[in-house]
Scaffold this motif. Structure first.
Motif, PDB file in Angstrom:
ATOM      1  N   ARG A   1       0.827  -1.214   0.000  1.00 11.96           N
ATOM      2  CA  ARG A   1       0.000   0.000   0.000  1.00 11.96           C
ATOM      3  C   ARG A   1       0.857   1.258   0.000  1.00 11.96           C
ATOM      4  N   ARG A   2       1.900   1.228   0.844  1.00 11.17           N
ATOM      5  CA  ARG A   2       2.762   2.404   0.962  1.00 11.17           C
ATOM      6  C   ARG A   2       3.406   2.695  -0.396  1.00 11.17           C
ATOM      7  N   HIS A   3       3.913   1.652  -1.040  1.00 13.39           N
ATOM      8  CA  HIS A   3       4.558   1.882  -2.335  1.00 13.39           C
ATOM      9  C   HIS A   3       3.550   2.327  -3.382  1.00 13.39           C
ATOM     10  N   LEU A   4       2.318   1.826  -3.267  1.00 17.29           N
ATOM     11  CA  LEU A   4       1.287   2.269  -4.213  1.00 17.29           C
ATOM     12  C   LEU A   4       1.009   3.748  -4.036  1.00 17.29           C
ATOM     13  N   SER A   5       0.894   4.185  -2.782  1.00 20.84           N
ATOM     14  CA  SER A   5       0.585   5.611  -2.612  1.00 20.84           C
ATOM     15  C   SER A   5       1.800   6.455  -2.982  1.00 20.84           C
ATOM     16  N   ASP A   6       3.015   5.913  -2.794  1.00 21.21           N
ATOM     17  CA  ASP A   6       4.200   6.630  -3.280  1.00 21.21           C
ATOM     18  C   ASP A   6       4.122   6.853  -4.776  1.00 21.21           C
TER      19      ASP A   6
ATOM     20  N   LEU B   1       0.682  -2.893  -9.709  1.00 25.45           N
ATOM     21  CA  LEU B   1       0.543  -3.646  -8.462  1.00 25.45           C
ATOM     22  C   LEU B   1       1.699  -4.617  -8.278  1.00 25.45           C
ATOM     23  N   ASP B   2       2.029  -5.278  -9.398  1.00 28.74           N
ATOM     24  CA  ASP B   2       3.123  -6.228  -9.360  1.00 28.74           C
ATOM     25  C   ASP B   2       4.429  -5.518  -9.003  1.00 28.74           C
ATOM     26  N   LEU B   3       4.569  -4.296  -9.518  1.00 25.50           N
ATOM     27  CA  LEU B   3       5.754  -3.502  -9.203  1.00 25.50           C
ATOM     28  C   LEU B   3       5.773  -3.180  -7.707  1.00 25.50           C
ATOM     29  N   ALA B   4       4.633  -2.737  -7.182  1.00 22.32           N
ATOM     30  CA  ALA B   4       4.563  -2.410  -5.752  1.00 22.32           C
ATOM     31  C   ALA B   4       4.878  -3.642  -4.911  1.00 22.32           C
ATOM     32  N   ARG B   5       4.409  -4.794  -5.386  1.00 16.70           N
ATOM     33  CA  ARG B   5       4.658  -6.032  -4.659  1.00 16.70           C
ATOM     34  C   ARG B   5       6.159  -6.326  -4.616  1.00 16.70           C
TER      35      ARG B   5
ATOM     36  N   ALA C   1       7.931  -4.052  -2.243  1.00 13.60           N
ATOM     37  CA  ALA C   1       7.679  -4.349  -0.835  1.00 13.60           C
ATOM     38  C   ALA C   1       8.728  -5.304  -0.265  1.00 13.60           C
ATOM     39  N   PHE C   2       9.402  -6.043  -1.133  1.00 17.55           N
ATOM     40  CA  PHE C   2      10.482  -6.912  -0.655  1.00 17.55           C
ATOM     41  C   PHE C   2      11.763  -6.126  -0.441  1.00 17.55           C
TER      42      PHE C   2
ATOM     43  N   VAL D   1      10.206   5.568  -9.846  1.00 19.82           N
ATOM     44  CA  VAL D   1      10.645   4.497  -8.942  1.00 19.82           C
ATOM     45  C   VAL D   1      12.087   4.114  -9.245  1.00 19.82           C
ATOM     46  N   MET D   2      12.404   4.031 -10.533  1.00 16.36           N
ATOM     47  CA  MET D   2      13.764   3.655 -10.920  1.00 16.36           C
ATOM     48  C   MET D   2      14.771   4.671 -10.390  1.00 16.36           C
ATOM     49  N   ARG D   3      14.422   5.958 -10.484  1.00 16.80           N
ATOM     50  CA  ARG D   3      15.337   6.999  -9.991  1.00 16.80           C
ATOM     51  C   ARG D   3      15.518   6.863  -8.487  1.00 16.80           C
ATOM     52  N   ARG D   4      14.407   6.586  -7.794  1.00 23.30           N
ATOM     53  CA  ARG D   4      14.478   6.476  -6.342  1.00 23.30           C
ATOM     54  C   ARG D   4      15.404   5.317  -5.938  1.00 23.30           C
TER      55      ARG D   4
END
Lengths: 494, 348
Positions: A113-118, A141-145, A148-149, A174-177
């Motif tokens: 969830r956190r990554h999704l809202s990010d 979603l798969d990316l957020a999943r 999460a790891f 996300v890639m930059r982060r």
């Protein structure tokens, strides 16, 4: 002091029977790097990714992470070493909700969830059934999943194929982060512009070997393509096809005409017409009704409203057969939908020849062979793994789905994102083929999620928004005009 | 890359050698790979070994009569298994074959007074009719084949039972032509019913390989969506398959009644599960899309010989059943082990 590499593979090799997928691949990914893995279809990208994520085991070679040799025997090993993949096709059980699917993978759901809202996707309802979630969101979603790891190396296998531009941007963020946190991303894409803009380094595979490794922004697309294709095709024509308008006398009657077609919630009212010798491009953002429109045009779904006219005859289509027998044929984007995975290339190409009971008798082997060989040659299909098409590379599979219609003969070809996830070389073969078919008198309707293709292949374009055609533009209207129209904005007439 | 020291140690030469070895194995395969690609050879091997073991317990199998009896008994099983092969190639199954066979054979014997041709036509008509109902249910109304055909078997049992008190009442007399074909001898060890079996085998093996219907049968079993998109009307294919299955079941029932010389409402029921087993052992996938009748023929022979062997063992019937079940499982399992390896690896 040398920095240890985050990931290093050394002479990794894999063969499937006589088909050698990887001969010897060295790949070096540093911390704080977005590394592109490039190559034509069948170059070995997917196999390498599967080995790195523990799905397949290498036959030879060594892999080290942070300087320590590791053995990746199963996906859990790879995950334990901090490698997290996002695959081309998100593997989720369609009848379960998103949250239930996440629980199956023992991932930390609050972290997802956190990554999704990010990623500004906090509004996604995790209680929804997977079959009801559009594919682009499933990929996110798969990316957020995977995030999460909290992986060291994020492996993105063609994640941007079929993603609308706004979602792609979030992937890049996300890639930059990940890069800023001194971790790394392995990025696989056929969109070279993305590679040039977002990757620090690239490794190009060809024929199961790493043939080049350089900074993509310096080398440019030219160098990438040259490395991917080898000496044989160093020069790939990027300019628009010279359209031979005179090849066929474009008649007045349309070969395929849709009159005020509507179906379901997503297709409101669409009228379009394509004449012989003409390529009509269709552009749309994700989920504007293009899939429903293609389902209706190909007879796979009945329209609620409106009329379908093929070569002057109104067609009431109850089954794809009703339009196929009038020469209207479909090449769907999902090759798995169109193919018989366990059967041979020959049987796949011949399949439409037996779609009526009167053709159920003995097969004239010579006649069948002639038609198939013609189609195979015209599309230069690689027949080394001919006994089962599921062993073919994605590009070759796509060629087989096109070849079956060449073998059967056609008047109108409907192509739905025909170059999704296939390499530059094969893409250009598809473009050439589409133009050649039009020159021979076929009418073509092509939906594409890569707007550039409209300028490359089409004679004119129509833009779909909210289930309606909102604009018709000439082929040279340019990507920005198409994008404006696709977003439902006013277009300035050219 | 001068600022980093390579840690993972493997040389290109080593890898190239390993890969070359794998390729060599495929291009000029060793015995194991070769066997995996020739399932019929493996099955023939199993049959020969099994036959030899059975001879050790029962040397009558070396006589003309012994061979004849195996072929005679394998024939109805192989015909029922032909039904299963067709259905299973499309991803289905036909659990009504035995009841269809019983019904058809009963009708032929009961109506023999109308003359042999009419009686035979009625029996085959029963098969086609039952198959058509199965096919429409599975193809058009999308009923699961397992459920549909179990239901059909039960309905048929009821129909026959009721019929016995009405239109099927009266004497039964197995037709002479059925008796001759079912129990006669062609020459030496070859029973007459082998003629029918050979005919069916030729039609099925050649038809599946090189007829339009054969192609679409495999196609439907492999991917129904792809069939639809190619313009194949899947229901037509399923209808044809279940009609053929019913027709074959009726033929099998007639052959069996010819062999025993009598008819009964449940006489072929013990063939039902072996017909499925013979098909699976023969290498046809339960999920559809791959397999063929050649394997099924060998599967039927293997099960028939196995039956003979178990009958000769001096053990209780219960133990016999357990052994039979275990051996069938072991055969099916080893088959998958041997040929399934590529399926698991896949990809590229």
């Amino acid at each position: 002091m040398t920095t240890p590499l985050l990931l290093e593979t050394s002479a990794v090799a894999k063969a499937f029977g006589a088909v050698v997928a990887l001969r010897a691949v060295d790949l070096r990914v540093r911390p704080g790097e977005v590394h592109a893995l490039l190559g034509a279809n069948g170059a070995g990208k997917s196999t390498l990714v599967k080995i790195l994520t523990g799905v397949l085991r290498a036959d030879a070679g060594a892999i080290a992470i942070h300087g320590r040799p590791v053995a990746l025997r199963r996906p859990a090993d790879a995950q334990g070493h901090g490698l997290a993949p996002v695959f081309q096709d998100p593997a989720m059980a369609p009848d379960l909700s998103v949250a239930e699917n996440l629980r199956l993978t023992r991932v930390d759901v609050p972290a997802v969830r956190r990554h999704l809202s990010d990623m500004d996707l906090g509004q996604l309802d995790l209680g929804e059934q997977v079959r009801d979630v559009p594919l682009p969101f499933l990929r996110m979603l798969d990316l957020a999943r995977a995030l999460a790891f909290d992986p060291q190396l994020l492996v993105l296998d063609e994640i941007t194929a079929a993603l609308p531009p706004d979602l792609s941007e979030r992937v890049f963020a996300v890639m930059r982060r990940w890069k800023e946190r001194d971790r790394a991303v392995l990025f696989i894409s056929h969109r070279l512009a993305e590679v040039r803009a977002h990757c620090d380094m690239c490794t190009v595979l060809r024929d199961g070997r790493d043939v080049a490794s350089f900074v993509p922004a310096e080398g440019g697309e030219g160098q990438i393509v040259a490395a991917m294709l080898g000496e044989a095709a160093t020069v790939v024509r990027e300019e628009a096809r010279t359209r031979s308008a005179t090849a066929v006398d474009v008649g007045d009657t349309a070969l395929l005409e849709a009159r005020n077609i509507g179906a379901g919630r997503h297709l409101e009212d669409v009228s379009l017409a394509v004449r012989a010798g003409e390529v009509l491009g269709l552009a749309a953002l994700e989920g504007q009704g293009q899939d429903v429109l293609f389902d209706v045009l190909s007879g796979n779904r009945k329209a609620d409203r409106g009329e379908l006219v093929v070569d002057g005859v109104t067609v009431k289509a109850h089954h794809p057969f009703d339009v196929i027998r009038r020469g209207v044929v479909l090449v769907p984007s999902d090759r798995l939908q169109a193919l018989l995975p366990q059967r041979s290339i020959r049987e796949n190409i011949a399949a439409p020849l037996f779609n009526r009971v009167t053709r159920w008798g003995p097969i004239n082997g010579r006649e069948e062979g002639r038609r198939i060989d013609e189609a195979v040659q015209r599309l230069s299909i690689d027949t080394r793994a001919a006994s089962q098409v599921r062993r073919l590379s994605g590009g070759n599979q796509q060629k087989v789905t096109i070849a079956r219609w060449l073998a059967r003969g056609l008047k109108v070809m409907l192509l739905f994102d025909p170059t999704r996830g296939i390499d530059v070389g094969t893409k250009h073969q598809v473009y050439d083929l589409v133009r050649a078919l039009a020159d021979e008198g076929a009418a073509i309707v092509m939906f594409t999620s890569e707007l550039r293709e409209i300028g490359l292949v089409c004679d004119r374009s129509a833009v779909l928004h909210n289930g309606r055609i909102v604009a018709e533009l000439p082929a040279d209207a340019g990507e920005s005009a198409l994008l404006r129209a696709a977003h439902g904005l006013e277009t300035v007439p050219a | 890359m001068s600022d980093v020291t390579p840690i993972a140690a493997a040389t290109t030469e080593e890898s190239t050698q390993v890969v070359a070895e794998i390729v060599r194995e495929t291009v000029r395969p060793g015995w194991r790979t070769r066997l995996a690609e020739q399932p019929a050879l493996v099955l023939a091997g199993v049959l020969v070994v099994l036959y030899a073991v059975t001879v050790w317990k029962d040397d009558s199998l070396l006589t003309v009569n012994g061979v004849r009896s195996i072929l005679l008994l394998a024939c109805p099983l192989a015909v029922f298994a032909a039904s299963q092969t067709l259905c299973m190639l499309t991803g289905g199954v036909d659990l009504s074959v035995a009841m269809t066979a019983n019904f058809a054979a009963y009708v032929a014997a009961n109506q023999s007074g109308r003359g042999p041709w009419i009686a035979l036509a009625m029996a085959l008509g029963v098969g086609v009719g039952v198959g058509a109902v199965n096919g429409l249910a599975v193809g058009v109304f999308k009923v699961n084949p397992l459920i549909m055909t179990i239901g059909m078997a039960s309905v048929l049992l009821g129909v026959v039972t009721v019929g016995l008190r009405g239109w099927l009442a009266g004497s039964t007399d197995v037709l002479d032509v059925v008796r001759t074909v079912g129990s006669g001898t062609l020459i030496g060890p070859l029973p007459t019913n082998l003629l029918v079996w050979t005919g069916i085998s030729l039609v099925l093996v050649l038809g599946l390989r090189s007829s339009g219907l054969g192609r679409v049968i495999y196609a439907v079993g492999d991917n129904q969506i792809a069939c639809r998109l190619a313009g194949v009307r899947v229901w037509q294919v399923l209808l044809a398959v279940y009609v053929l299955s019913g027709l074959l079941a009726a033929i099998g029932g007639l052959l069996f009644s010819g062999t025993t010389g009598s008819v009964g409402v449940d006489q072929t029921n013990s063939y039902l599960l072996p017909s499925v087993a013979a098909t699976v052992i023969g290498g046809t996938s339960i999920l559809g899309g791959t397999g063929g009748y050649t394997g099924t023929i060998l599967g039927a022979l293997i099960l028939t010989v196995l039956n003979r062997l178990l009958l000769r063992l001096e053990v209780s019937e219960a133990f016999r059943q357990i052994l039979y079940g275990l051996i069938v499982l072991a055969l099916a399992w080893s088959y998958v082990r041997l040929t399934g390896q590529k399926v698991r690896e896949g990809g590229g």
